[in-house]
Design a protein around this motif. Structure first.
Motif, PDB file in Angstrom:
ATOM      1  N   ARG A 109       0.811  -1.222   0.000  1.00 50.52           N
ATOM      2  CA  ARG A 109       0.000   0.000   0.000  1.00 50.52           C
ATOM      3  C   ARG A 109       0.841   1.269   0.000  1.00 50.52           C
ATOM      4  N   GLU A 110       2.101   1.173   0.381  1.00 50.51           N
ATOM      5  CA  GLU A 110       2.929   2.356   0.556  1.00 50.51           C
ATOM      6  C   GLU A 110       3.668   2.788  -0.709  1.00 50.51           C
ATOM      7  N   ILE A 111       3.713   1.953  -1.718  1.00 50.59           N
ATOM      8  CA  ILE A 111       4.457   2.292  -2.928  1.00 50.59           C
ATOM      9  C   ILE A 111       3.590   3.172  -3.834  1.00 50.59           C
ATOM     10  N   SER A 112       4.212   4.169  -4.431  1.00 45.57           N
ATOM     11  CA  SER A 112       3.471   5.088  -5.304  1.00 45.57           C
ATOM     12  C   SER A 112       3.310   4.468  -6.693  1.00 45.57           C
ATOM     13  N   TRP A 113       2.359   5.002  -7.444  1.00 43.52           N
ATOM     14  CA  TRP A 113       2.136   4.493  -8.793  1.00 43.52           C
ATOM     15  C   TRP A 113       3.333   4.773  -9.697  1.00 43.52           C
ATOM     16  N   ARG A 114       4.025   5.853  -9.456  1.00 48.37           N
ATOM     17  CA  ARG A 114       5.225   6.166 -10.227  1.00 48.37           C
ATOM     18  C   ARG A 114       6.268   5.077 -10.027  1.00 48.37           C
ATOM     19  N   ASN A 115       6.492   4.678  -8.773  1.00 46.59           N
ATOM     20  CA  ASN A 115       7.461   3.625  -8.483  1.00 46.59           C
ATOM     21  C   ASN A 115       7.005   2.273  -9.014  1.00 46.59           C
ATOM     22  N   ARG A 116       5.693   2.018  -8.955  1.00 46.69           N
ATOM     23  CA  ARG A 116       5.172   0.775  -9.519  1.00 46.69           C
ATOM     24  C   ARG A 116       5.477   0.694 -11.005  1.00 46.69           C
TER      25      ARG A 116
END
Length: 149
Positions: A112-119
């Motif tokens: 839940r903590e990872i951003s969509w950019r990092n994904r």
């Protein structure tokens, strides 16, 4: 078994079972040979016995110490299994790069903590590495893109 170290007990017993199976399969399906002339079943049998011994060394002491109960993250488990299914189903239709990217995106939903950019960055990186390893490095015949079939 709630007050025992359940995690190490289950992990050790799983290693023991997998090791015994590998040793049995290696010795029943392939010729073992001897130390001077090792057959094709010698190495899997030896590694299986080594894995079984390590599993036993993990499981036995765990029966005599206390541990925390196991808490299973069902959402995480389902998403990781779903990502494997997504990759398997989409590989033929979308190709290696897009199937790998979508599988990474599905599995990354567990955090839940990872951003969509990092994904998206991780998906691009894993797809690139997957392409380089399997298509370029190993020369496997896989559809890379939907239009390359």
């Amino acid at each position: 078994m709630a007050h025992k170290d359940t995690r190490d007990i289950l992990g050790g017993l799983a290693m023991l079972a997998l090791g015994l199976f590998a040793a049995w399969y290696g010795s029943s399906e392939y010729e073992i040979g001897d130390l001077n002339r090792m057959g094709p079943g010698y190495f899997p049998m030896a590694l299986g016995l080594l894995l079984a011994a390590l599993g036993l060394f993990i499981a036995l002491p765990a029966f005599f110490r206390r541990g925390e109960p196991i808490h299973i993250e069902w959402k995480t488990s389902v998403l990781v299994i779903a990502s494997i299914v997504v990759f398997a189903v989409l590989l033929k239709g979308l190709g290696l790069v897009l199937a790998a990217a979508l599988a990474v995106l599905v599995s990354s939903l567990a955090d839940r903590e990872i951003s969509w950019r990092n994904r998206l960055l991780v998906a691009v990186g894993v797809s690139a590495i997957t392409y380089l390893v399997f298509s370029v490095g190993l020369s496997m015949v896989l559809p890379v893109w939907p239009w390359s079939q």
